[in-house]
Design an enzyme around this catalytic site. Structure first.
Site, mmCIF file in Angstrom:
data_model
loop_
_atom_site.group_PDB
_atom_site.id
_atom_site.type_symbol
_atom_site.label_atom_id
_atom_site.label_comp_id
_atom_site.label_asym_id
_atom_site.label_seq_id
_atom_site.Cartn_x
_atom_site.Cartn_y
_atom_site.Cartn_z
ATOM 1 N N TYR A 30 0.848 -1.213 0.000
ATOM 2 C CA TYR A 30 0.000 0.000 0.000
ATOM 3 C C TYR A 30 0.882 1.263 0.000
ATOM 4 C CZ TYR A 30 -3.200 3.331 2.471
ATOM 5 O OH TYR A 30 -3.934 4.412 2.888
ATOM 6 N N ILE A 48 -5.515 -5.863 20.082
ATOM 7 C CA ILE A 48 -4.330 -5.033 19.839
ATOM 8 C C ILE A 48 -3.211 -5.952 19.362
ATOM 9 C CG2 ILE A 48 -2.495 -3.722 20.983
ATOM 10 C CD1 ILE A 48 -4.568 -2.229 22.530
HETATM 11 N N1 LIG Z 1 -8.307 6.461 6.838
HETATM 12 C C1 LIG Z 1 -6.994 6.483 7.002
HETATM 13 O O1 LIG Z 1 -6.460 6.066 8.047
HETATM 14 C C2 LIG Z 1 -6.108 7.045 5.910
HETATM 15 C C3 LIG Z 1 -4.846 7.520 6.247
HETATM 16 C C4 LIG Z 1 -4.033 8.037 5.240
HETATM 17 C C5 LIG Z 1 -4.473 8.049 3.932
HETATM 18 N N2 LIG Z 1 -5.705 7.563 3.616
HETATM 19 C C6 LIG Z 1 -6.116 7.575 2.220
HETATM 20 O O2 LIG Z 1 -7.185 8.471 2.071
HETATM 21 C C7 LIG Z 1 -8.064 8.007 1.066
HETATM 22 C C8 LIG Z 1 -9.481 7.934 1.622
HETATM 23 O O3 LIG Z 1 -9.468 7.089 2.749
HETATM 24 P P1 LIG Z 1 -10.777 6.830 3.625
HETATM 25 O O4 LIG Z 1 -10.327 6.515 4.989
HETATM 26 O O5 LIG Z 1 -11.770 7.891 3.369
HETATM 27 O O6 LIG Z 1 -11.241 5.448 2.972
HETATM 28 P P2 LIG Z 1 -12.713 4.944 2.650
HETATM 29 O O7 LIG Z 1 -12.603 3.494 2.379
HETATM 30 O O8 LIG Z 1 -13.676 5.409 3.671
HETATM 31 O O9 LIG Z 1 -13.030 5.703 1.292
HETATM 32 C C9 LIG Z 1 -12.521 5.284 0.059
HETATM 33 C C10 LIG Z 1 -13.634 5.384 -0.955
HETATM 34 O O10 LIG Z 1 -13.116 4.866 -2.185
HETATM 35 C C11 LIG Z 1 -14.109 4.060 -2.777
HETATM 36 N N3 LIG Z 1 -13.481 3.029 -3.602
HETATM 37 C C12 LIG Z 1 -12.609 2.071 -3.217
HETATM 38 N N4 LIG Z 1 -12.291 1.287 -4.254
HETATM 39 C C13 LIG Z 1 -12.978 1.767 -5.319
HETATM 40 C C14 LIG Z 1 -13.067 1.378 -6.676
HETATM 41 N N5 LIG Z 1 -12.377 0.339 -7.159
HETATM 42 N N6 LIG Z 1 -13.867 2.089 -7.482
HETATM 43 C C15 LIG Z 1 -14.576 3.142 -7.016
HETATM 44 N N7 LIG Z 1 -14.537 3.563 -5.737
HETATM 45 C C16 LIG Z 1 -13.732 2.872 -4.897
HETATM 46 C C17 LIG Z 1 -14.875 3.416 -1.620
HETATM 47 O O11 LIG Z 1 -16.181 3.038 -2.026
HETATM 48 C C18 LIG Z 1 -14.859 4.541 -0.578
HETATM 49 O O12 LIG Z 1 -16.040 5.305 -0.636
HETATM 50 C C19 LIG Z 1 -7.539 6.658 0.600
HETATM 51 O O13 LIG Z 1 -6.781 6.847 -0.562
HETATM 52 C C20 LIG Z 1 -6.647 6.229 1.735
HETATM 53 O O14 LIG Z 1 -5.603 5.409 1.270
HETATM 54 C C21 LIG Z 1 -6.538 7.075 4.584
#
Ligand SMILES: NC(=O)c1ccc[n+]([C@@H]2O[C@H](COP(=O)([O-])OP(=O)(O)OC[C@H]3O[C@@H](n4cnc5c(N)ncnc54)[C@H](O)[C@@H]3O)[C@@H](O)[C@H]2O)c1
Length: 310
Positions: free
Chosen positions: A139, A198
């Site tokens: 990732y 955990i």
């Molecule tokens: N939540 C965390 O801890 C965190 C930390 C750092 C970075 N991020 C990054 O931030 C971004 C958003 O994270 P989040 O926590 O809101 O995640 P989330 O899973 O809540 O949201 C991601 C969205 O992407 C959509 N999605 C996933 N695969 C898809 C596909 N193949 N086609 C269309 N839609 C798709 C999902 O339906 C979802 O609504 C991501 O890129 C994640 O890697 C998240």
């Protein structure tokens, strides 16, 4: 401005959409499903489809000034289970998105990377944007590769971009049934009176960041004038998982059991981001005290449960 938010129905995306609507922007959301915790917003145009549907992705960005990319098809654990899927569904499909952005003359792409994984196990904390990047999960490698392709597309085609590396965001509408997001998972277990698992002895620390502070950072990074393109956004403080459990016990008044399991190879031991660049360049600062953020997240979970009962 006309803005398309890929992943706009997810946790971070839904809060970002709220902030952009408040600023008066014209919002289109591309996601494979609608929001889990809210009905669709009347002011938003939804395009429902898979990120792998290249024709639909291209049509979703038509006329957009800014494209936010928040889709990730994996989380750290699942990415290591199947790195080939991680690379093909994230890096390759993002390349198609970037090509479409060049073709459609999109002014700017904002990519939500990962402050928690691109650095790997840090040599020191707090970690600054220029520190070494040695991810220990697929990732994180994919996030970093996409960052590098943004750099390349800027050199080759002049595509403008900004990268945000969030620490560990939490808050309302983070799904407590997910396999990542310690705060929401732990609070969700407290709600269901289930034990918390955990990995390791609970001493690993994370940089927990309330969602409003993250979204404020993303919006400022998008619109501020700065020569920098990469910004850490975090709370600037580490909290151990054991300390988090203690705070959750106090706020929820649930005496949760904790089950300690063997630590996982892809969990970095310590994470605290240095956010001095964002503070200096964007005028951003972390504002929400952890106790306040936890209480707001807990209250949102309670309200959601009440809605389900009614
Ligand atoms: N939540 C965390 O801890 C965190 C930390 C750092 C970075 N991020 C990054 O931030 C971004 C958003 O994270 P989040 O926590 O809101 O995640 P989330 O899973 O809540 O949201 C991601 C969205 O992407 C959509 N999605 C996933 N695969 C898809 C596909 N193949 N086609 C269309 N839609 C798709 C999902 O339906 C979802 O609504 C991501 O890129 C994640 O890697 C998240």
């Amino acid at each position: 401005m006309k803005i398309t938010v890929f992943g706009g129905c997810g946790f971070i995306g839904s809060h970002l959409v709220d902030a952009l609507l408040l600023q008066g922007h014209d919002i289109r959301v591309f996601d494979r499903s609608l929001e889990l915790f809210r009905t669709p917003l009347v002011d938003v145009e939804y395009v429902i489809g898979d990120f792998g549907n290249r024709g639909l992705v291209s049509s979703a960005i038509k006329g957009s000034d800014i494209v936010f990319h928040l889709i990730s098809t994996t989380v750290p654990k699942t990415s290591n289970d199947d790195p080939v899927f991680d690379v093909s569904s994230n890096i390759i499909e993002t390349l198609y998105l970037l090509e479409a952005c060049v073709k459609e003359n999109v002014n700017k792409v904002v990519f939500i990377s990962s402050g928690g994984t691109v650095y790997g196990a840090p040599a020191r904390v707090p970690i600054s944007e220029n520190d070494q990047t040695d991810p220990i999960c697929s990732y994180g490698i994919s996030k970093l590769a996409i960052e590098k392709y943004l750099f390349l597309f800027n050199k080759l085609y002049g595509l403008n971009y900004t990268i945000v590396r969030p620490s560990n965001p939490y808050g309302p509408r983070q799904n407590p049934k997910n396999i990542q997001g310690a705060v929401s998972v732990f609070l969700g277990n407290a709600l269901e009176q289930l034990p918390i698992i955990i990995w390791g002895d609970g001493s690993v620390s994370r940089d927990f960041l309330y969602i409003d502070d993250l979204v404020d950072g993303i919006v400022k990074a998008t619109f501020a004038k700065s020569d920098y393109r990469v910004f850490n956004i975090g709370s600037g403080a580490g909290t151990s998982l054991n300390a988090l459990v203690a705070m959750i016990r106090e706020i929820t008044r649930v005496d949760i059991d904790v089950s300690y399991k063997a630590s996982r190879a892809f969990d970095v031991p310590e994470l605290v981001l240095d956010t001095s660049r964002a503070q200096r360049e964007l005028g951003w600062s972390h504002k929400t005290a952890m106790a306040d953020g936890l209480r707001a997240t807990w209250n949102a979970l309670l309200e959601n449960r009440q809605d389900q009962v009614n």
